[in-house]
Design an enzyme around this catalytic site. Structure first.
Site, PDB file in Angstrom:
ATOM      1  N   CYS A  16      40.956  36.176  48.862  1.00 58.77           N
ATOM      2  CA  CYS A  16      39.691  35.446  48.786  1.00 58.77           C
ATOM      3  C   CYS A  16      39.302  34.812  50.120  1.00 58.77           C
ATOM      4  CB  CYS A  16      39.767  34.388  47.687  1.00 58.77           C
ATOM      5  SG  CYS A  16      39.713  35.101  46.023  1.00 58.77           S
ATOM      6  N   ASP A 226      36.850  28.274  38.459  1.00 55.77           N
ATOM      7  CA  ASP A 226      38.163  28.535  39.041  1.00 55.77           C
ATOM      8  C   ASP A 226      38.089  28.313  40.550  1.00 55.77           C
ATOM      9  OD1 ASP A 226      36.693  30.831  39.597  1.00 55.77           O
ATOM     10  OD2 ASP A 226      38.309  32.211  39.178  1.00 55.77           O
TER      11      ASP A 226
END
Length: 347
Positions: A16, A226
């Site tokens: 990410c 999240d």
């Protein structure tokens, strides 16, 4: 899988941490034309939420997300497992249940042995099997860097959809997983991550956030998201903006992976942490004298990070116990939502 191939050598970023910085993403989306009104589109691009939601009828809504990135680890199976877990997390973060996935694959086929690509696909399929869903198809291309991820489709009752908006004044913030995956990945790239640190990284990044299905059915959970590439501060700020509130965050209560705490103090950090801070640091107040390594942990991009929930204060310990019963032993109460303009104050 033992292989001399190091997947991370083929990519300029990993996990990410590959995400476009949040301020640049906002600028990109700002140029899109205003969408016509679709009455059954419950969640679109308006709040940077985790997935799109479309109401099918009074009792069913379909939830759809896509997530993919370049390798964060060298082991093909671990890469596939992490990428699949991360993609499924967006469905759980909406309070929904996944029902099927499609694979998204881009590989430099002239550089990677077939067994490496097969290992990546095997890792992703194993996670989907654990989640109880099939990989029912997908799309693949020959690409200059390895890319893997999933499109995931889920379902939920329209009344059980959780968003990153709707938090209320006084709500308690609960974080499901410890921070530090980005720090560990930075150390790994420099050859400074030992086997225990690697174990912590993979174990955390492959833990399914399936507790989100349970949280979705609770009226006392007011907002849910999240924590991934924009880090804890970035995703908390999205809750603040969407809810019109501020947040107070207690750094001492934020769980951190043991190996990451040591490495962060030794100076390991990702470039994405700096980009994150440059994007939203003007909305964050830090305590005087806060060490730089602590600030960087709060901006550390999390690949397949934990759920962040805002819940009613009287339910906080019950919700925390739900996390722990689901295997999130380091889940913790880390702060509160407060009446003020959208911002985060760290104490």
């Amino acid at each position: 899988m033992n292989t001399p191939i190091k997947l991370t050598q083929f990519s300029h970023g990993g996990g990410c941490g590959c995400k476009i910085a949040p301020n640049l993403l906002q600028d990109m989306l700002a140029s899109l034309p205003v969408q016509p009104l679709y009455p059954n589109l419950m969640v679109g691009t308006e709040s940077s939420d985790d997935a799109a939601v479309y109401r099918l009828n009074d009792s069913q809504a379909i939830v759809v997300t896509t997530d993919f990135f370049m390798p964060i680890v060298d082991d093909p199976i671990d890469f596939g497992r992490i990428a699949a877990t991360n993609a499924l997390s967006d469905i759980y973060a909406m309070g929904a249940s996944p029902i099927l996935a499609l694979a998204m694959v881009g590989m430099p086929m002239d550089k990677l042995p077939l067994k490496v690509v097969q290992g990546i696909l095997e890792g992703g399929a194993s996670v989907c099997a654990t989640a109880g869903i099939p990989i029912a198809g997908g799309h693949s291309i020959d690409a200059p860097e390895p890319i893997y991820g999933l499109v995931v489709v889920g379902v939920a009752h329209p009344d059980h959809i959780k968003r990153n908006v709707g938090a209320r004044e006084g709500d308690v913030l609960i974080l499901g997983k410890p921070l530090g995956i980005g720090v560990l990945s930075a150390a790994m790239k420099k050859g400074a991550l030992d086997s225990e640190g690697y174990r912590q990284m993979v174990e955390t990044a492959t833990q399914l956030n399936a507790v989100g299905e349970v949280l979705g059915k609770r009226d006392d959970v007011h907002a849910l998201t999240d924590v991934t590439g924009f880090a804890l501060l970035g995703h908390l700020l999205e809750i603040c903006r969407g809810s019109g509130l501020a947040a107070e965050l207690r750094f001492a209560d934020v769980p951190v992976l043991p190996a990451a705490a040591t490495l962060a103090q030794a100076g390991f950090a990702t470039g994405a942490a700096a980009r994150n801070w440059a994007s939203y640091g003007n909305e964050v107040t830090l305590p005087a004298g806060m060490p730089e390594w602590q600030q960087k942990l709060l901006c550390d991009p999390q690949t397949s990070g934990g759920l962040l929930a805002a819940c009613a204060p009287q339910s906080a310990h019950e919700v925390l116990q739900l996390f722990r019963n689901a295997g999130f032993q380091q889940a913790a109460i880390i702060g509160t939502m407060q009446a003020d303009s959208p911002s985060v104050r760290v104490i």
